[in-house]
Motif scaffolding. Sequence first.
Motif: not given
Length: 813
Positions: A153-182
């Motif tokens: 949750x620390x990262x979710x708050x510190x990046x002002x995560x309105x949509x959870x994508x902005x937090x997921x973007x920082x995870x190694x190996x994961x990309x959200x390509x226009x709503x679609x996860x890779x």
Amino acid sequence: MENSLNSDKSLANRMLERISSKGIVLLLLSNFLIFICDAQDKSSLQGLILDAAKNQPLPGALVINLSDKSNGAVADGDGKYVMKLVPGRHKLVCSFLGMKSDTAEVVIEATITNQHNFKLELLPAEMGLVVVSASKYEQRLDEVIVSVQIIQPRLIESKNTVNIKSALEQSPGLIILDEEPQIRGGSGFSFGVGSRVATLIDGLPILTGDAGRTDWAFIPTENIEQIEIVEGASSVLYGSSALSGTINFRTKFPTENSSTYIRTYTGFYSTPKNKEAKWWDGNANFSGLNFSHGMKRKQDDLVIGGQFNYDHNYIGPYILDGSIPIKADTIDNSDVANRSGRLNINYRHRFARINGLSAGINGNIMTGKSNFSLVWGNDTNGIYRAFPGTMTLTEFTAFYVDPFVVYFTPGGAKHSIRGRWYKTHNNNNNGQGNSANVYLGNYEFGKSFLKIGGLNVTGGLYVSETNSEAELYSGGGSPSNTLRNRAAYLQLGQKFFRKLHVMAGVRGEYFDMNGGEETFKPVFRSGINLALTKSTNLRASYGQGYRYPTIAEKFIVTTTGGIYVFPNPDVRPESSWSVEAGLKQGFKIGNFMGYLDFAVFQQEYRNTIEYVYALWEPDSAGFKFVNTGNTQVKGYELSILGNGKISSKIEVNLLLGYTYVLPQTKNPDEVFATDNPADGFIPTELTYSNTSTDTTDNILKYRFRHLFKADVEATYKKKFSIGCSMRYYSFMENIDKTFYDLDEPYLLPTGIKEYRKENNSGTTVFDARISYRLNEHFAVAFISNNIANLEYSLRPLKIEAPRTLILQVTARF
């Protein structure tokens, strides 16, 4: 002679029968006496196992008698344990994942019920991380058999995560390509339909029933306990869609008698570097509010949360100026704003009269307005606008209701029954709305058998049914479609010599589409984790994946902006297998500690489903979901997760990772489909080679070979924090050749060919944030995403957001 032998045999048989009868009687008698003596000799020890800091129970905590390690007890849902011990002095050890073990000496008296409570303290932050998603029971991060990334949750708050994508973007190996996860290049892009990553909330699927996609705005960001990302095929545990991985959002229950969290924010989009592309007047602003309130009252736990959000949007409507012969409704600038409201609840009752039994209901509801832009207007002054006819405005409502019952038996077994009703309803401005209901249920059993060396058994039954009603999916002859899924799974995990953890599992999946097409598929997984030293773990795993096509992939039929989409009822399921070997090394530098993880992996996919453009009907070209053959992805990944103090006043949090993938087709010239031109024209055989823009190394479409991410935050005296994030994406080498072919003045003049020619290097995006804690209740933060105001595109024909400037205020009570 023969009679004599028969007589001897009869005598021998009678003697054996007598001996056997007496033996059985003696055995039963001796066992009964041992039981009586055992019952008489042993006394009860009972107590509570609590979190020392929060004084809260720790269900599942383990107490073992060190003089007889087969004698132990597991805490129930209220943290209570009961065990039998012979009178005298005993040394006990109490342990719980993520906590420091506690050892105690107790003196057991024969005539009373003995009492002893344990209070456990947390391990240092990063070394005590516990995950559930990797094996469906709690494990330390360094003991899992697959790669798992964690977002807290620390990262979710510190990046002002309105949509959870902005937090997921920082995870190694994961990309959200226009709503679609890779995950690790395991999928490309198919306009949000048919995800190869299983998205879960509390272990249950949250993919839409008709299209198999995730609505990221629907995830309750204000009530997240932890996000766990499992990399690699996970279908044994989570079924269809977990071809290349799983994202599990674990929600929380209160740990204190009462707590309230409020986060409010406001901000705006900067003017793009290309000022001619700005379509809005004044500021394109956004603002919102997140809140959650948790309380514990005797046997009841309750969390209520929600979010309200307004977003002007940075992609504007198209302009109908007569230069392009497209019929479309006029969309005003104000129509493209996103507006949404969401409320969620988690409620649990712990039964006082039945130790270990709890029941409750979780729920989430959201409503609002949104838009989706398929193609940008052009690559210059129209890059922040939609191409005529390709923007869809949607009024939506979605909710889920999750009833559940959980029971911890006195012997330490866990029985869990969870259900979900998930409904989505969309009204689109093009008259092509859709509605779907998903009903699912899951029974799960889990137990660690102490007398069999701690054998961990997890098994369950899963059922689901999706009912969809939409003209959009009438390609099978009816707007009504039903998909049924039944599954059973079993997983065994055993630890040997306190160092080697071995795991194996199997799942059987059954699917029924519209009562006609039936499919059964078994899938397997196995793996090991070997503790080479106290802080070094080696792991290896093999897993199979399976994905049944969605209703949309089989039956969608539509058109937007002159682009047609055709149904394909004959599209076949995808399957995969993946192997991985990894090394996790714990480290400690002063008071800073964490993990370094290195993994090599390979995945192979059969009957890969892709969105292919061709002349599927005479004089009518468009897209269709088809099986394009067999593919593979090879690569490696390095990640570091760390936390701790680098001085007496400064604490640092670190998350970074580099991923390299080589996604390839195995048969580039294999014919996977043939188009259907008008009479007199020769049909074209479709292959990877003639539908790709770049066939170098046979790399698959819509993938990034190189991905690097980093997030670093330093906190001074627990008051002032400064953080920075960066993401590097290599150039997307291969996309559909169709978009180049259509890039003509009289067809679809998007400028994509020229744009990719001029922007053929990698993309690096930086975010920054500063926060200050005013007192124990209030904190203020200033956040900027895309701080360099870079104009960049990840998904071809879709521009990403310009720089945003955000002011955030949080309060905790």
